[in-house]
Design a protein around this motif. Structure first.
Motif, PDB file in Angstrom:
ATOM      1  N   PRO A  70      29.081  25.428   7.627  1.00  0.00           N
ATOM      2  CA  PRO A  70      27.784  25.683   6.980  1.00  0.00           C
ATOM      3  C   PRO A  70      27.808  25.479   5.466  1.00  0.00           C
ATOM      4  O   PRO A  70      26.828  24.981   4.894  1.00  0.00           O
ATOM      5  CB  PRO A  70      27.507  27.145   7.340  1.00  0.00           C
ATOM      6  N   VAL A  71      28.913  25.874   4.817  1.00  0.00           N
ATOM      7  CA  VAL A  71      28.992  25.679   3.368  1.00  0.00           C
ATOM      8  C   VAL A  71      28.982  24.203   3.015  1.00  0.00           C
ATOM      9  O   VAL A  71      28.247  23.762   2.116  1.00  0.00           O
ATOM     10  CB  VAL A  71      30.263  26.358   2.817  1.00  0.00           C
ATOM     11  N   LEU A  72      29.781  23.426   3.713  1.00  0.00           N
ATOM     12  CA  LEU A  72      29.815  21.989   3.445  1.00  0.00           C
ATOM     13  C   LEU A  72      28.490  21.325   3.780  1.00  0.00           C
ATOM     14  O   LEU A  72      28.029  20.423   3.064  1.00  0.00           O
ATOM     15  CB  LEU A  72      30.951  21.340   4.243  1.00  0.00           C
ATOM     16  N   THR A  73      27.841  21.772   4.847  1.00  0.00           N
ATOM     17  CA  THR A  73      26.528  21.231   5.206  1.00  0.00           C
ATOM     18  C   THR A  73      25.494  21.549   4.138  1.00  0.00           C
ATOM     19  O   THR A  73      24.666  20.701   3.760  1.00  0.00           O
ATOM     20  CB  THR A  73      26.072  21.806   6.559  1.00  0.00           C
ATOM     21  N   GLY A  74      25.527  22.799   3.641  1.00  0.00           N
ATOM     22  CA  GLY A  74      24.594  23.160   2.576  1.00  0.00           C
ATOM     23  C   GLY A  74      24.824  22.352   1.316  1.00  0.00           C
ATOM     24  O   GLY A  74      23.858  21.938   0.654  1.00  0.00           O
ATOM     25  N   MET A  75      26.080  22.112   0.957  1.00  0.00           N
ATOM     26  CA  MET A  75      26.369  21.295  -0.217  1.00  0.00           C
ATOM     27  C   MET A  75      25.863  19.874  -0.034  1.00  0.00           C
ATOM     28  O   MET A  75      25.376  19.247  -0.984  1.00  0.00           O
ATOM     29  CB  MET A  75      27.878  21.281  -0.486  1.00  0.00           C
ATOM     30  N   PHE A  76      25.964  19.377   1.190  1.00  0.00           N
ATOM     31  CA  PHE A  76      25.468  18.026   1.454  1.00  0.00           C
ATOM     32  C   PHE A  76      23.944  17.964   1.291  1.00  0.00           C
ATOM     33  O   PHE A  76      23.412  17.070   0.605  1.00  0.00           O
ATOM     34  CB  PHE A  76      25.860  17.602   2.871  1.00  0.00           C
ATOM     35  N   PHE A  77      23.238  18.910   1.877  1.00  0.00           N
ATOM     36  CA  PHE A  77      21.773  18.893   1.798  1.00  0.00           C
ATOM     37  C   PHE A  77      21.261  19.250   0.406  1.00  0.00           C
ATOM     38  O   PHE A  77      20.093  18.993   0.102  1.00  0.00           O
ATOM     39  CB  PHE A  77      21.171  19.846   2.829  1.00  0.00           C
ATOM     40  N   SER A  78      22.115  19.835  -0.443  1.00  0.00           N
ATOM     41  CA  SER A  78      21.679  20.110  -1.810  1.00  0.00           C
ATOM     42  C   SER A  78      21.475  18.840  -2.609  1.00  0.00           C
ATOM     43  O   SER A  78      20.852  18.859  -3.677  1.00  0.00           O
ATOM     44  CB  SER A  78      22.708  20.999  -2.516  1.00  0.00           C
ATOM     45  N   LEU A  79      21.982  17.738  -2.102  1.00  0.00           N
ATOM     46  CA  LEU A  79      21.808  16.433  -2.749  1.00  0.00           C
ATOM     47  C   LEU A  79      20.661  15.646  -2.149  1.00  0.00           C
ATOM     48  O   LEU A  79      20.501  14.453  -2.432  1.00  0.00           O
ATOM     49  CB  LEU A  79      23.105  15.624  -2.647  1.00  0.00           C
ATOM     50  N   THR A  80      19.845  16.286  -1.327  1.00  0.00           N
ATOM     51  CA  THR A  80      18.728  15.614  -0.658  1.00  0.00           C
ATOM     52  C   THR A  80      17.427  16.354  -0.943  1.00  0.00           C
ATOM     53  O   THR A  80      17.420  17.428  -1.536  1.00  0.00           O
ATOM     54  CB  THR A  80      18.958  15.566   0.859  1.00  0.00           C
ATOM     55  N   ASN A  81      16.337  15.774  -0.492  1.00  0.00           N
ATOM     56  CA  ASN A  81      15.028  16.422  -0.596  1.00  0.00           C
ATOM     57  C   ASN A  81      14.599  16.994   0.756  1.00  0.00           C
ATOM     58  O   ASN A  81      13.409  17.098   1.044  1.00  0.00           O
ATOM     59  CB  ASN A  81      13.978  15.428  -1.102  1.00  0.00           C
ATOM     60  N   TYR A  82      15.560  17.379   1.559  1.00  0.00           N
ATOM     61  CA  TYR A  82      15.286  17.888   2.903  1.00  0.00           C
ATOM     62  C   TYR A  82      14.454  19.166   2.816  1.00  0.00           C
ATOM     63  O   TYR A  82      14.751  20.084   2.054  1.00  0.00           O
ATOM     64  CB  TYR A  82      16.614  18.166   3.612  1.00  0.00           C
ATOM     65  N   ALA A  83      13.405  19.233   3.618  1.00  0.00           N
ATOM     66  CA  ALA A  83      12.494  20.370   3.617  1.00  0.00           C
ATOM     67  C   ALA A  83      12.823  21.385   4.697  1.00  0.00           C
ATOM     68  O   ALA A  83      12.134  22.392   4.826  1.00  0.00           O
ATOM     69  CB  ALA A  83      11.059  19.900   3.794  1.00  0.00           C
ATOM     70  N   VAL A 117      18.674  12.459  -3.277  1.00  0.00           N
ATOM     71  CA  VAL A 117      18.064  12.542  -4.604  1.00  0.00           C
ATOM     72  C   VAL A 117      19.122  12.790  -5.675  1.00  0.00           C
ATOM     73  O   VAL A 117      18.781  12.999  -6.841  1.00  0.00           O
ATOM     74  CB  VAL A 117      17.000  13.657  -4.652  1.00  0.00           C
ATOM     75  N   GLY A 118      20.381  12.807  -5.267  1.00  0.00           N
ATOM     76  CA  GLY A 118      21.454  12.999  -6.233  1.00  0.00           C
ATOM     77  C   GLY A 118      21.471  14.396  -6.827  1.00  0.00           C
ATOM     78  O   GLY A 118      21.318  15.395  -6.118  1.00  0.00           O
ATOM     79  N   LEU A 119      21.619  14.478  -8.129  1.00  0.00           N
ATOM     80  CA  LEU A 119      21.724  15.770  -8.819  1.00  0.00           C
ATOM     81  C   LEU A 119      20.387  16.268  -9.361  1.00  0.00           C
ATOM     82  O   LEU A 119      20.365  17.216 -10.155  1.00  0.00           O
ATOM     83  CB  LEU A 119      22.723  15.652  -9.983  1.00  0.00           C
ATOM     84  N   SER A 120      19.283  15.643  -8.938  1.00  0.00           N
ATOM     85  CA  SER A 120      17.980  16.041  -9.478  1.00  0.00           C
ATOM     86  C   SER A 120      17.635  17.485  -9.120  1.00  0.00           C
ATOM     87  O   SER A 120      16.993  18.190  -9.908  1.00  0.00           O
ATOM     88  CB  SER A 120      16.890  15.095  -8.966  1.00  0.00           C
ATOM     89  N   LEU A 142      19.339  19.679 -11.658  1.00  0.00           N
ATOM     90  CA  LEU A 142      18.717  19.589 -12.973  1.00  0.00           C
ATOM     91  C   LEU A 142      17.385  20.324 -13.007  1.00  0.00           C
ATOM     92  O   LEU A 142      17.053  20.991 -13.995  1.00  0.00           O
ATOM     93  CB  LEU A 142      18.521  18.118 -13.353  1.00  0.00           C
ATOM     94  N   ASN A 143      16.619  20.221 -11.924  1.00  0.00           N
ATOM     95  CA  ASN A 143      15.311  20.883 -11.894  1.00  0.00           C
ATOM     96  C   ASN A 143      15.417  22.403 -11.867  1.00  0.00           C
ATOM     97  O   ASN A 143      14.488  23.101 -12.285  1.00  0.00           O
ATOM     98  CB  ASN A 143      14.514  20.403 -10.675  1.00  0.00           C
ATOM     99  N   LEU A 144      16.537  22.925 -11.361  1.00  0.00           N
ATOM    100  CA  LEU A 144      16.713  24.373 -11.328  1.00  0.00           C
ATOM    101  C   LEU A 144      16.679  24.974 -12.725  1.00  0.00           C
ATOM    102  O   LEU A 144      16.164  26.087 -12.926  1.00  0.00           O
ATOM    103  CB  LEU A 144      18.035  24.731 -10.645  1.00  0.00           C
ATOM    104  N   PHE A 145      17.223  24.253 -13.701  1.00  0.00           N
ATOM    105  CA  PHE A 145      17.266  24.772 -15.068  1.00  0.00           C
ATOM    106  C   PHE A 145      15.914  24.686 -15.760  1.00  0.00           C
ATOM    107  O   PHE A 145      15.758  25.214 -16.872  1.00  0.00           O
ATOM    108  CB  PHE A 145      18.320  24.011 -15.880  1.00  0.00           C
ATOM    109  N   LEU A 146      14.945  24.037 -15.127  1.00  0.00           N
ATOM    110  CA  LEU A 146      13.595  23.953 -15.677  1.00  0.00           C
ATOM    111  C   LEU A 146      12.606  24.808 -14.903  1.00  0.00           C
ATOM    112  O   LEU A 146      11.425  24.860 -15.257  1.00  0.00           O
ATOM    113  CB  LEU A 146      13.116  22.485 -15.671  1.00  0.00           C
TER     114      LEU A 146
END
Length: 316
Positions: free
Chosen positions: A57-70, A78-81, A84-88
């Motif tokens: 689950p941890v590795l899966t979550g890290m993978f989906f953190s790089l996507t726009n999965y809903a 979407v890469g690291l976007s 970056l958006n978290l800090f805004l």
């Protein structure tokens, strides 16, 4: 044709044959240190369960953190976007601010109160064993149940008592500026029990002769606490501080039961923002990035806190 036979060599002392060799120690090598296979098979189930329920689950979550999965449907990278958006995101930043404020206040209060209770229970008072059991009861109860009980107290019982005493009456949980106080009170009341047990274990390791010698020298109670008690329970203080702070950074159940993040978003913790956005708001990938940062923050802070407190132990 004569055959010659060799006579066994004789020793100059006895004239007898060569004495038998004395047994030597078994060589120490890989074969001597080999662990039976049964031990490995005993570990396999735990490793499989941990890998299945935690690592994947941890590795899966890290993978989906790089996507726009809903959380449903299609997705794309979407890469690291997301990071970056978290800090805004003001809502995310406010949740971090509230969580750190809550964790710091609760950690300080729960350790001060727990240590005071442990010192009292460690003294020669009547019904000491019964009091220890009573103080441990809150830790046995589910925090969600405790939260709903305190919700009723803050909403009904406490305002009625205040009104009867002629004091300003109102539900503190409905006030955006002071709702956090109710959450802190509930959390400290429930969490103090575990810390009390650890402090009691530490206090019982201190030899009584030290206190007797200090009393003969005329040391005051505060002096005995500062010079004997606190330094000798330093390891217990360290583990209580680290575990408390780590646990309070993950606050979730208390807030759900007491305020549900309100009024408005004034008491939203990081865990609640991740849950609401990731499982209810269609922000699965975005909140997975938040969860990854959250994990790193907890690990780094726990490590730094542990190192700092352990150095303090070495200097006391």
């Amino acid at each position: 044709m004569s055959s010659t036979t060799e006579s066994p060599a004789t020793t100059p002392e006895t004239g007898l044959g060569t004495p038998p060799k004395t047994p030597t120690a078994r060589p120490r090598g890989r074969r001597a240190l080999k662990v039976p296979r049964a031990f490995y098979w005993m570990v396999v189930p735990a490793v499989v369960i941990f890998f299945t329920l935690h690592t994947i689950p941890v590795l899966t979550g890290m993978f989906f953190s790089l996507t726009n999965y809903a959380g449903y449907g299609t997705w794309s990278f979407v890469g690291l976007s997301n990071y970056l958006n978290l800090f805004l995101d003001s809502r995310v930043l406010n949740s971090y601010g509230f969580t750190f404020f809550f964790a710091i206040v609760s950690t300080v209060l729960v350790n001060v109160i727990s240590l005071a209770i442990a010192l009292g229970l460690n003294a020669n008072i009547r019904f000491r064993t019964a009091f220890r059991g009573i103080f441990f009861i809150p830790y046995v109860l589910a925090i969600l149940i405790i939260g709903y009980v305190f919700n009723y107290l803050f909403a009904n019982s406490f305002p009625a008592i205040a009104e009867g005493l002629g004091l300003p009456a109102g539900n503190i949980l409905a006030d955006p500026q002071f709702a956090w106080v109710g959450i802190v009170v509930t959390t400290v009341w429930q969490a103090a029990a575990f810390n009390v047990i650890l402090y009691l274990a530490g206090l019982q390791t201190i030899p009584g002769e030290l206190y007797e010698a200090a009393a003969i020298d005329g040391a005051s109670s505060w002096r005995r606490f500062r010079s004997i008690t606190f330094p000798l329970i330093g390891a217990y203080f360290t583990i209580n501080m680290v575990l408390s702070f780590k646990s309070f950074l993950q606050v979730f159940d208390q807030i759900v039961a007491l305020t549900n993040g309100g009024p408005g978003t004034s008491t939203e913790s990081i865990a609640m923002v991740i849950y609401r956005g990731g499982f209810q708001g269609g922000e699965y990938g975005y909140q997975m990035a938040n969860a990854v940062i959250y994990l790193v923050v907890i690990i780094v802070l726990s490590f730094l806190q542990l190192r700092f407190l352990q150095r303090r132990e070495a200097t006391t």
